[in-house]
Every structure is written in structure tokens, then in C-alpha cells.
Design an enzyme around this catalytic site. Structure first.
Site, short mmCIF file in Angstrom:
data_model
loop_
_atom_site.label_atom_id
_atom_site.label_comp_id
_atom_site.label_asym_id
_atom_site.label_seq_id
_atom_site.Cartn_x
_atom_site.Cartn_y
_atom_site.Cartn_z
N MET A 126 0.83 -1.20 0.00
CA MET A 126 0.00 0.00 0.00
C MET A 126 0.86 1.26 0.00
SD MET A 126 -2.99 -0.77 2.80
CE MET A 126 -3.74 -2.37 3.02
N PRO A 129 6.41 6.28 -0.98
CA PRO A 129 7.23 7.32 -0.38
C PRO A 129 6.46 8.61 -0.06
CG PRO A 129 8.48 6.23 -2.10
CD PRO A 129 7.09 5.66 -2.15
N GLY A 132 0.79 7.67 2.54
CA GLY A 132 0.61 6.73 3.63
C GLY A 132 -0.85 6.38 3.81
N PHE A 157 8.20 0.61 3.15
CA PHE A 157 7.78 0.07 4.44
C PHE A 157 6.92 -1.18 4.26
CE2 PHE A 157 7.58 4.85 5.45
CZ PHE A 157 8.94 4.93 5.64
N ILE A 158 7.27 -2.05 3.32
CA ILE A 158 6.45 -3.21 3.04
C ILE A 158 6.90 -4.39 3.90
CG2 ILE A 158 5.58 -4.77 1.26
CD1 ILE A 158 4.76 -1.73 1.06
N GLU A 244 -7.51 -6.10 9.65
CA GLU A 244 -6.13 -5.80 10.02
C GLU A 244 -6.07 -5.07 11.35
OE1 GLU A 244 -2.23 -3.29 8.36
OE2 GLU A 244 -4.07 -3.38 7.17
N ARG A 270 13.78 -8.16 42.43
CA ARG A 270 14.73 -7.04 42.59
C ARG A 270 14.56 -6.42 43.98
NH1 ARG A 270 18.64 -3.86 42.75
NH2 ARG A 270 19.04 -2.24 41.20
N GLY A 342 17.96 0.80 34.99
CA GLY A 342 18.94 0.77 33.91
C GLY A 342 18.92 -0.53 33.11
#
Length: 379
Positions: A126, A129, A132, A157-158, A244, A270, A342
Site C-alpha cells: 500500500m 514514499p 501513507g 515500508f512493506i 487488520e 529485585r 537501567g
């Protein structure tokens, strides 16, 4: 799933157990290797096909196992609770469902068995560049040339972009705006004019291959037009995007449960100032808040699954599910990471990878801003 929804069955419980065993045996021991390679090996996809996972909600006549949205829900919940993001089954199933829902009898017979077996890995192209969420504005074109279509354009971004050898391509076939958008089934093997770009370096989801795709006059038979006629693509996209978005919401709840489990275990072990940090009121109260939000989200999403199964899941509701669960996923994972101090910033700790993997959930499948826009139109 942790609390059973009203649609739960014994069969789904057996499926859940088998999926957990499969991924713990066949995926998790190799996850670090695949993250380093930025792609899951095809051999795993083939094993997933043999296990029935790739065709989990496809009819038996096409090589699937004949499952339903409930089976999909169990799958994506398990993936979330195990923290698995590299296996691009979501876009694979999305591509398969476009074929199942709109494909001709010949397309279903030719394509779905290969997707169910793992011979083919599916993707959907879909995003471009410069485009979107506004799918009406795609620039990739498919021009008729005799009995073929010539594809020209690029995608970015496929997901599954490196491994995929069957791609549902969103392209313009003529006409303005939405009326010019079509979906084209594109088997990639041996096609001239098609090439893959980089396997893109991402913040998270390292084992998920994500690529640029280029079509330079790539030739595909005109009969590969999904739906038979040009110009139906935008409507097809709008009808299938709720599937989706629901899968993303289910996965988000699984990830939330995993993050809370990791934080709960760590805060019991912890020690600080002579006691487990989970004994401090701030930590205990924050865990209580997150557990409550996780339960609320799970009940909402399970209701969405029930509505989808009944054909009653509307766009505003699934948009609410997608934006709220993914927003909460990022918020809760971040709060859980904070409890690790950390150590939470070290990638050797699963909570750190979960934090990096979560961020894109608010972006793909339609940004959360777009989800709120869709909701607002219904108010």
C-alpha cells in the site's frame, strides 16, 4: 488467552496450547539469529505452513484448516504474549483474505493453496514514499497492454518485503481518486521489471523484513486483477482494513500482558532498601492500574472479535480498539520498562526489545490520528 471469552471453545484451547508449543520450539530458539539477519528464514514459514498456521482461517478446500476469526484471535494473542514480532503472519493473512474475499474461483484455486502451505509468503503493498494513509493518492500505476498490465511505481515500508513472493499491489488503473484504485495479485518469481530495495533498518521488530519495492514496467496478466474489474480496490481496502486493525488490537493486548508479567516477575526479585521493589506502594499501585487497563482492553477486544464474527463490527468501533489498545501498549510497556531501571534499557532484557517493538503499533494499519478522525466522523 488468560480469561476466556464467551466464544471460547475446547478446540480453541487445544489450538492455543499447540501454538505456544510450536513457537517455543520452532521460533524462539532462533529469534536472535533472525533478528541479526533482519529476516525470518523461509524454512520456518514452511514449517508454519505444515502446522496449519499460514492457513489458519482459510477454507480446507484451499489448503487451510477451516478456522474462523476466533482462530486468528488465538494466534495473534499467543504471538503477543510470547513477544514475537518478526513473523509477518499478519500481512500474510491479510493478503490471503483479499484473495479469499474478492478473488475469482481461478485466483483462489491457484493462489490460496500456495499461501496456506508456505510455498508463497504474502505481503500487501500500500504505502508509497509520498503516500501513507491517503490510499486514494497512490502513484503506482497499472496500464493495460494487451492481455497484461504493466506496473510502474514504488512502495515503501512493506512488511515481508524481502521474503514475499506473492504481493497484493495497490495501484491506479485509471479514473480519479478512489474510483481509480485497484488491487492486483502479483506473484514475483521470474517477473522482469520488479526489484526489491533495501531491507530497511528499523528501531524495533528486527526480525521482520521490511523493504522498498520497485516496479519498472513489471508485467502481470490482466486476469490477476482482484475482483475482476478495475476501480474496486479502494472499497475492497476499506472493507478489509477492520480485519487488520482488529488483529493489531489483539496483538496489543497480548503484548500488554507480556510486559506486565515481565515487570511483575522482576519487581518480586529485585531488592532495594531491604525489600522487593514490588512491595513499594508506588510500584504495587502502578501494577494494579496496568492490570486493570489490561483487563478492560481484553474485554473490549474480545467483544470486537464476537462482533466481527457476527458481521457487526463497524469502522468506528474497530478504530477505537486499534488506537486505544496500541496507545495503552506503548504507555504500559514504557511504565514496565521504568521498573527495571537501567537494566530495562539493555537489549538483552526482553522488556527493552518489547519497548522498541511496540512503537510502530501506533503507526501502521492506519495511524492512531487517522483512527480518531474516523471515530470523530461518527459522533
Amino acid at each position: 488467552m488468560t480469561d476466556r471469552p464467551i466464544w471460547w471453545t475446547e478446540e480453541l484451547g487445544i489450538l492455543e496450547d499447540s501454538l505456544i508449543r510450536f513457537f517455543e520450539t520452532e521460533y524462539l530458539p532462533f529469534e536472535a539469529e533472525w533478528e541479526a539477519a533482519h529476516a525470518v528464514q523461509r524454512a520456518f514459514w514452511e514449517k508454519a505452513g505444515e502446522a496449519g498456521i499460514l492457513g489458519i482461517s482459510l477454507p480446507e478446500e484451499f489448503g487451510g484448516v477451516g478456522g474462523s476469526i476466533h482462530h486468528d484471535a488465538v494466534l495473534f494473542d499467543v504471538l503477543g504474549r510470547l513477544g514475537i514480532t518478526g513473523f509477518g503472519i499478519h500481512v500474510h493473512l491479510i493478503a490471503a483474505h483479499y484473495v479469499l474475499t474478492y478473488g475469482s474461483a481461478a485466483q483462489k484455486a491457484a493462489w490460496l493453496p500456495k499461501l496456506a502451505s508456505g510455498e508463497w509468503i504474502g505481503a500487501i503493498a500500500m504505502t508509497e514514499p509520498g503516500t501513507g494513509s491517503d490510499l486514494k493518492a497512490v502513484k503506482t500505476k497499472a496500464v493495460r497492454d494487451g492481455d497484461d498490465l504493466l506496473l510502474s511505481g514504488s512502495k515503501i515500508f512493506i512488511s515481508n518485503g524481502i521474503n514475499a513472493n506473492f504481493i497484493v499491489v495497490v495501484a491506479k488503473t485509471g479514473g480519479e481518486g478512489a474510483k481509480g484504485v485497484s488491487l492486483i495479485g502479483f506473484p514475483t518469481d521470474g517477473v522482469g521489471g520488479f526489484r526489491r530495495g533495501r531491507n530497511l533498518e528499523k528501531i524495533g521488530q528486527k526480525a521482520q523484513d521490511t523493504a522498498e519495492l520497485f516496479f519498472d514496467g513489471a508485467r502481470v496478466p490482466a486476469e490477476n486483477l482482484i475482483g475482476g474489474e478495475p476501480g474496486r480496490g479502494f472499497q475492497q481496502l476499506m472493507e478489509q482494513l477492520p480485519y487488520e486493525r482488529l488483529m493489531l488490537a489483539i496483538g496489543a493486548i497480548g503484548f500488554i500482558d507480556r510486559a506486565i508479567d515481565l515487570a511483575r516477575t522482576y519487581t518480586k526479585e529485585r531488592q532495594a532498601f531491604g525489600q522487593p521493589i514490588g512491595k513499594f506502594q508506588n510500584t504495587a499501585f502502578r501494577l494494579a492500574e496496568m492490570a486493570t487497563e489490561a483487563r478492560i482492553g481484553r474485554v473490549f477486544v474480545e467483544d470486537c472479535v464476537a462482533k466481527f464474527a457476527a458481521g457487526r463490527l463497524d469502522v468506528p468501533t474497530v478504530s477505537m480498539a486499534k488506537w486505544w489498545t496500541t496507545e495503552k501498549q506503548c504507555e504500559i510497556v514504557d511504565a514496565c520498562l521504568q521498573m527495571f531501571g537501567g537494566y530495562g534499557y539493555m537489549l538483552e532484557y526482553p522488556i527493552a526489545r518489547l519497548w522498541a517493538d511496540s512503537r510502530v503499533q501506533k503507526i501502521y494499519g492506519g495511524t492512531n490520528e487517522i483512527m480518531k478522525e474516523l471515530i470523530s466522523r461518527s459522533l
